[in-house]
Design a protein around this motif. Structure first.
Motif, mmCIF file in Angstrom:
data_model
loop_
_atom_site.group_PDB
_atom_site.id
_atom_site.type_symbol
_atom_site.label_atom_id
_atom_site.label_comp_id
_atom_site.label_asym_id
_atom_site.label_seq_id
_atom_site.Cartn_x
_atom_site.Cartn_y
_atom_site.Cartn_z
ATOM 1 N N LYS A 116 -17.597 4.707 5.077
ATOM 2 C CA LYS A 116 -16.971 3.389 5.186
ATOM 3 C C LYS A 116 -15.679 3.268 4.375
ATOM 4 O O LYS A 116 -14.859 2.414 4.663
ATOM 5 N N ASN A 117 -15.495 4.112 3.380
ATOM 6 C CA ASN A 117 -14.281 4.049 2.551
ATOM 7 C C ASN A 117 -13.326 5.207 2.805
ATOM 8 O O ASN A 117 -12.574 5.597 1.909
ATOM 9 N N ALA A 118 -13.334 5.751 4.013
ATOM 10 C CA ALA A 118 -12.404 6.844 4.326
ATOM 11 C C ALA A 118 -10.977 6.343 4.131
ATOM 12 O O ALA A 118 -10.610 5.289 4.633
ATOM 13 N N GLY A 119 -10.200 7.069 3.354
ATOM 14 C CA GLY A 119 -8.807 6.689 3.103
ATOM 15 C C GLY A 119 -8.398 6.910 1.666
ATOM 16 O O GLY A 119 -8.960 7.759 0.968
ATOM 17 N N TYR A 120 -7.428 6.094 1.217
ATOM 18 C CA TYR A 120 -6.746 6.323 -0.061
ATOM 19 C C TYR A 120 -6.756 5.051 -0.905
ATOM 20 O O TYR A 120 -6.652 3.944 -0.377
ATOM 21 N N PRO A 121 -6.793 5.182 -2.225
ATOM 22 C CA PRO A 121 -6.812 4.013 -3.102
ATOM 23 C C PRO A 121 -5.463 3.294 -3.185
ATOM 24 O O PRO A 121 -4.400 3.900 -3.058
ATOM 25 N N VAL A 122 -5.551 1.999 -3.433
ATOM 26 C CA VAL A 122 -4.404 1.166 -3.779
ATOM 27 C C VAL A 122 -4.716 0.590 -5.150
ATOM 28 O O VAL A 122 -5.723 -0.098 -5.323
ATOM 29 N N ILE A 123 -3.851 0.887 -6.102
ATOM 30 C CA ILE A 123 -4.075 0.492 -7.491
ATOM 31 C C ILE A 123 -3.052 -0.574 -7.864
ATOM 32 O O ILE A 123 -1.849 -0.388 -7.641
ATOM 33 N N GLY A 124 -3.518 -1.663 -8.421
ATOM 34 C CA GLY A 124 -2.664 -2.802 -8.754
ATOM 35 C C GLY A 124 -1.779 -2.554 -9.965
ATOM 36 O O GLY A 124 -1.635 -1.429 -10.459
ATOM 37 N N ASN A 125 -1.203 -3.630 -10.467
ATOM 38 C CA ASN A 125 -0.305 -3.594 -11.625
ATOM 39 C C ASN A 125 -1.110 -3.646 -12.917
ATOM 40 O O ASN A 125 -2.178 -4.250 -12.979
#
Length: 185
Positions: A116-125
């Motif tokens: 379900k989490n196939a992909g890449y992270p997005v990390i905030g500020n």
């Protein structure tokens, strides 16, 4: 006031708390972390198929091997990027990292290939990532998050949180990165 400075100057400001001239930035490149950031930012300035772009990609590749940083110019990284220590570090080129982020040695920010989490992270500020932390999958890490050393994160993390352990647990904290992220830009 910080708007008048380049991304590179903002990265170097994080280390010293001082706005540096081009010469002062170059002189600080004796530090392996800052040297790598300098080369990474130079590589990001140029198109891949241009002569300067090719030159900087070759220089970057050499220093990836030399310092153990696997960070590619395609990776979107906000200003005020800070590498705490040099040593093994892997960031997937499709990951996104916000501004004023600190990353320690041994960290992996990677792709998850299935589920379900196939992909890449997005990390905030203003995220602080501790030694040997692993962040994987199509997840979002909110702003003002501290990820503790040796934590394994494969789920979304709301802003203003501390994440600890394996399996990781979220602890709400308004001051999560207070004292951890210095010289914000």
């Amino acid at each position: 006031m910080a708007e008048q400075y380049s991304t590179l100057q903002k990265d170097f400001y994080r280390e010293s708390g001082k706005w540096l001239s081009t010469f002062e930035i170059w002189a600080k490149c004796i530090n392996p972390n800052l040297h790598f950031i300098y080369i990474l930012r130079q590589t990001q300035k140029y198109k891949k198929k241009s002569l300067p772009g090719l030159f900087w990609r070759l220089v970057l590749r050499r220093h990836q091997i030399k310092y153990g940083f696997q960070i590619y110019p395609e990776t979107e990284i906000g200003e005020g990027f800070y590498l705490g220590h040099w040593g093994s570090l892997v960031i997937n080129p499709k990951a996104k990292i916000g501004k004023n982020c600190n990353i320690a040695q041994g960290v992996t920010i990677g792709q998850q290939n299935r589920g379900k989490n196939a992909g890449y992270p997005v990390i905030g500020n203003e995220v602080w990532i501790g030694t040997n932390a692993v962040i994987v999958g199509a997840i979002t890490i909110g702003n003002n998050v501290l990820i503790g050393p040796n934590s394994y994160v494969n789920f979304d993390v709301p802003e203003n949180s501390v994440v600890l352990g394996n399996p990781a647990k979220i602890i709400p904290a308004e001051d999560a990165t207070e004292g951890y992220i210095n010289n914000r830009v």
